[in-house]
Design a protein around this motif. Structure first.
Motif, short mmCIF file in Angstrom:
data_model
loop_
_atom_site.label_atom_id
_atom_site.label_comp_id
_atom_site.label_asym_id
_atom_site.label_seq_id
_atom_site.Cartn_x
_atom_site.Cartn_y
_atom_site.Cartn_z
N ARG A 145 0.83 -1.19 0.00
CA ARG A 145 0.00 0.00 0.00
C ARG A 145 0.87 1.25 0.00
O ARG A 145 0.55 2.23 -0.68
CB ARG A 145 -0.86 0.03 1.27
N GLU A 221 -6.43 -3.18 10.83
CA GLU A 221 -6.40 -4.20 9.79
C GLU A 221 -5.06 -4.94 9.80
O GLU A 221 -5.01 -6.15 9.81
CB GLU A 221 -6.56 -3.55 8.40
N ARG A 294 -10.31 6.55 8.73
CA ARG A 294 -9.39 6.19 7.66
C ARG A 294 -10.18 5.74 6.43
O ARG A 294 -11.25 5.16 6.55
CB ARG A 294 -8.54 5.04 8.19
N LYS A 296 -10.14 3.74 2.46
CA LYS A 296 -9.52 2.53 1.94
C LYS A 296 -8.50 2.84 0.87
O LYS A 296 -8.50 3.92 0.28
CB LYS A 296 -10.59 1.62 1.35
N GLN A 299 -9.81 3.85 -2.52
CA GLN A 299 -10.39 5.19 -2.49
C GLN A 299 -9.31 6.26 -2.44
O GLN A 299 -9.40 7.30 -3.09
CB GLN A 299 -11.31 5.32 -1.26
N MET B 129 -12.42 1.47 12.16
CA MET B 129 -12.32 2.14 10.86
C MET B 129 -11.41 3.34 10.92
O MET B 129 -10.92 3.79 9.89
CB MET B 129 -13.71 2.58 10.40
N ARG B 211 -16.60 4.58 3.77
CA ARG B 211 -16.29 3.31 4.39
C ARG B 211 -17.51 2.43 4.61
O ARG B 211 -17.37 1.22 4.78
CB ARG B 211 -15.61 3.53 5.75
N VAL B 215 -21.16 -1.30 1.70
CA VAL B 215 -20.16 -2.26 2.17
C VAL B 215 -20.87 -3.34 2.98
O VAL B 215 -21.69 -3.04 3.84
CB VAL B 215 -19.10 -1.55 3.03
N THR B 362 -12.34 -6.01 0.38
CA THR B 362 -10.91 -5.86 0.68
C THR B 362 -10.68 -6.01 2.18
O THR B 362 -11.61 -6.05 2.96
CB THR B 362 -10.41 -4.48 0.23
N VAL B 363 -9.39 -6.09 2.53
CA VAL B 363 -9.04 -6.29 3.94
C VAL B 363 -9.62 -5.17 4.80
O VAL B 363 -10.10 -5.40 5.91
CB VAL B 363 -7.50 -6.34 4.09
N ALA B 364 -9.58 -3.95 4.27
CA ALA B 364 -10.07 -2.82 5.05
C ALA B 364 -11.57 -2.95 5.32
O ALA B 364 -12.05 -2.53 6.37
CB ALA B 364 -9.78 -1.52 4.33
N ASP B 365 -12.29 -3.55 4.37
CA ASP B 365 -13.74 -3.71 4.58
C ASP B 365 -14.04 -4.75 5.64
O ASP B 365 -15.09 -4.69 6.28
CB ASP B 365 -14.41 -4.12 3.27
N VAL B 367 -12.77 -5.23 8.53
CA VAL B 367 -12.93 -4.69 9.87
C VAL B 367 -14.20 -3.84 9.97
O VAL B 367 -14.86 -3.85 11.01
CB VAL B 367 -11.68 -3.88 10.31
#
Lengths: 330, 382
Positions: A145, A221, A294, A296, A299, B129, B211, B215, B362-365, B367
């Protein structure tokens, strides 16, 4: 007495002074940030170590020094050990090009802005080494990332920084500062100044990996991202580098947009004014950091390539048109 | 029935990553074995059971007067709900009367518990988040500040802040002390005001929208197939709330809305819970205003283990907890202990939806979705 010394000794003294100043400042900006964030969150913040927690950064530093230095068995030892150094060096080197007052600074290069931006984006090498050398999946995803993000945001950052450069007609930071003397800071330049400053702030937050763009660290994460395997003073070095980078960007922003050392009072107050302005920039970054969630990675990249880059490019073209029509400020 | 995508661990492009059991956003001890392609999730294996404490076996060995305070420990964030489910099951078999005042007190503490639990949900979700070093912490600390106010109320009522033992078979153990009702009203006013602050921070916040909108969509059909309950079910367009559909403990006496949203995404779940906050406040106010006089229990206070004997029989009692339906199935053999007991945890059935909705995000989603499901692992693993 000082003026009589050979230039090489002079710059050695100067760079030691600046280095010491930066490292000390980093320690105390962590305290400033913690106090500031605590107030935002209706807390008190560090209060126990010394009066009003003033010795907290020293206690933190001591703690980091005493911690066991762990190296994961599966790590690539050379890369793992080298990474914090490779990371921290460019973050400290950026201060070399910043003039703190007329004639005070390590090296007032004629390509100062360029040097700053080029060196500050070199931190990605250290980051990548840290993530790769740790041999950890979280760290690997984090640096994946990081590479995406830093490349994406260095471009808008450069574009935004070019606005004052074009207005002043010079890449030299002291020339840019001189062009803003007499109260006409570039942030007050109609439309261009404010847009440029805004773009600089947004790209700056992203280039420093701070919330809302702190997807590298993303502890919910990726646990702690690229620094997940680091402990002790290596972790400390990475923290030092990050804060030095934020501070460097704050100093650059203050020099480019907020009139550098210009301010009321005698000339020798110049460094103090620059310092105050840089701290204001730093608190702006902090304010943003502790207010937003935060977003993603996809985005973030979309914001950069679809929004920031075309807009800053347009701003740059607009600036050049204005300059051709009206002539440069200085 | 929706299909869980078969997981293919092979292929050089794939990375298997363990999320948990020790992970900052696992909300306890949950292990998700994620198979990733880049940042995209192609498969998820959910592993639970790290917090198993033999609750159902414990219930067989503890008397009816003892177990309610242990029942708190299944869902320790909403202890009142599981206590209530247990005592209601016992009351159902024995056909014990519960005085009106006790029923109202049960409603009050359960709705306060919902407020406290939702505070923790909003805080931890935003923490997931927003990061421990970012805006998420700010909201987390605000929410915890409000949750503390509710826990203060419980402390002055019961003497405990987290695990209460407030309910007993036949009623409740404690009556409200003098001045408690006023303290409660003040707290409710404060929280109602602070809810506006949260919404000011989150509503129309571009980052929050980015976010949460779209989702982790749970379709109405999937929600009913898997058996999710509570706010998740209502956010997927199913109007089902035990307090309305199968009223218990005098819930039919109170006026309140059941929020229903159609989208089924994280943002819909957020909106449902924000309305529930306000509805709970409304219910507590009504209950305080119309609190009847009278005894707080139809049974004498707890003196000995054998005091409560439940005749032979079996019953299932269900309660609308903050996370959904908390059920307790009890088989009694006429002694002072149940013969067999089974918990139906809301978090457990809500968690079952993850393998259906995680592939493709995705990984961020992950959580964000995990946080919006709001699992408590004490209740999942029991």
């Amino acid at each position: 007495m000082i003026a009589g010394l050979p230039p090489i000794v002079l710059s050695a003294i100067m760079s030691s002074v600046v280095l010491g100043f930066v490292v000390g400042l980093v320690a105390y900006t962590t305290l400033l940030e913690r106090k500031f964030a605590a107030r935002m969150q209706s807390r008190v913040g560090p209060y126990r170590v010394g009066p009003h927690g003033l010795f907290q950064p020293i206690a933190d530093g001591l703690k980091l020094l005493l911690k066991e230095d762990l190296i994961p068995a599966a790590a690539d030892r050379t890369v793992f050990n080298l990474a914090p150094v490779v990371f921290v060096v460019p973050c400290l080197m950026i201060f070399a090009s910043i003039p703190f007052a007329p004639g005070i600074g390590v090296a007032d290069l004629n390509i100062g802005v360029l040097f700053f931006l080029a060196v500050s984006s070199m931190e990605i090498v250290g980051l990548f080494m840290a993530g790769w050398g740790s041999n950890n999946k979280y760290a690997l995803i984090s640096v994946m990332r990081a590479v995406n993000q830093i490349i994406s945001y260095d471009l808008p950052l450069v574009m935004a920084a070019m606005v004052p450069v074009m207005l002043a007609g010079s890449l030299k930071l002291s020339d840019i500062a001189k062009a803003q003397e007499g109260g006409f800071w570039f942030i007050f330049y109609p439309v261009l100044g404010q847009l440029g400053f805004l773009a600089f702030m947004i790209a700056g937050v992203a280039a420093e990996n701070r919330t809302p763009f702190d997807i590298l660290e993303a502890e919910s994460e990726l646990v702690a991202g690229f620094r997940v395997e680091y402990s002790g003073m290596k972790f400390g070095l990475i923290q030092l580098g990050e804060y030095a980078h934020v501070l460097g960007t704050s100093f650059l922003g203050a020099s480019l947009f907020l009139g550098a050392w210009a301010g009321p009072g005698p000339v020798w107050l110049g460094p103090l004014w620059l310092f105050i302005k840089a701290m204001v920039m730093f608190l702006l970054f902090t304010w943003v950091r502790w207010s937003f969630l935060r977003i993603k990675v996809d985005q973030i990249l979309a914001v950069s390539w679809e929004l920031m880059l075309p807009l800053t490019l347009g701003l740059l073209i607009l600036t050049s048109i204005v300059i051709v029509m009206r002539g440069p400020v200085a | 029935m929706a299909e869980v995508r078969a997981i293919d661990y092979t292929g050089s492009e794939r990375l298997t990553m363990n999320m948990g059991p020790q992970h900052p956003s696992a909300h306890g001890v949950f292990r998700a074995i994620l198979t990733l392609e880049g940042e995209k999730i192609v498969g998820v294996d959910a592993v639970i059971g790290y917090l198993h404490r033999c609750h159902e076996k414990l219930a067989e060995n503890l008397a009816y007067v003892q177990y309610p305070s242990i029942a708190s420990k299944t869902d320790y964030v909403a202890a009142m709900a599981s206590e209530l489910a247990y005592v209601m099951a016992a009351e159902k078999i024995a056909q014990f009367e519960v005085p009106k005042r006790a029923q109202y007190l049960r409603v009050i503490v359960n709705e306060l518990q919902r407020i406290a639990s939702h505070c923790l949900w909003l805080g931890t979700w935003c923490l997931d988040m927003g990061g421990a070093l970012g805006g998420g912490t700010s909201i987390f600390l605000y929410c915890i500040r409000e949750r503390e106010l509710v826990l203060d109320l419980f402390e002055s009522l019961v003497g405990a802040r987290l695990l209460y033992g407030f309910h007993q078979v036949g009623g409740v153990r404690y009556d409200i002390p003098a001045g408690w009702a006023d303290q409660c009203r003040t707290t409710l006013n404060t929280i109602e005001q602070r809810l506006h602050e949260y919404e000011a921070m989150l509503h129309d916040n571009a980052f929050f929208e980015a976010r949460t909108r779209g989702v982790g969509v749970i379709s109405s059909a999937l929600a009913q197939d898997v058996g999710v309950c509570g706010p998740l079910l209502r956010a997927s367009g199913v109007n089902f709330d035990l307090r309305k559909n199968v009223p218990y403990s005098s819930y039919e006496d109170f006026q309140f809305k059941v929020p229903v949203e159609q989208e089924g995404d994280c943002h819909a779940r957020y909106r449902v819970r924000m309305v529930e906050f306000r509805e709970s406040i409304k219910i507590v106010r009504q209950a305080l205003d119309s609190l009847p006089e009278g005894p707080i229990s139809s049974r004498p206070g707890v003196k000995s283990l054998g005091q409560v004997r439940v005749p032979k029989g079996e019953a299932y009692a269900r309660v609308e907890g903050p996370r959904g339906e908390v059920g307790c199935y009890l088989v009694a053999d006429g002694s002072q202990k149940p013969y067999r007991m089974k918990w139906r945890g809301a978090s457990f059935s809500n968690l079952a939806v993850l393998p259906y909705i995680l592939p493709g995000v995705t990984v961020a989603d992950v959580v964000a979705i995990m946080g919006s499901v709001d699992p408590v692992f004490g209740e999942v693993d029991r």
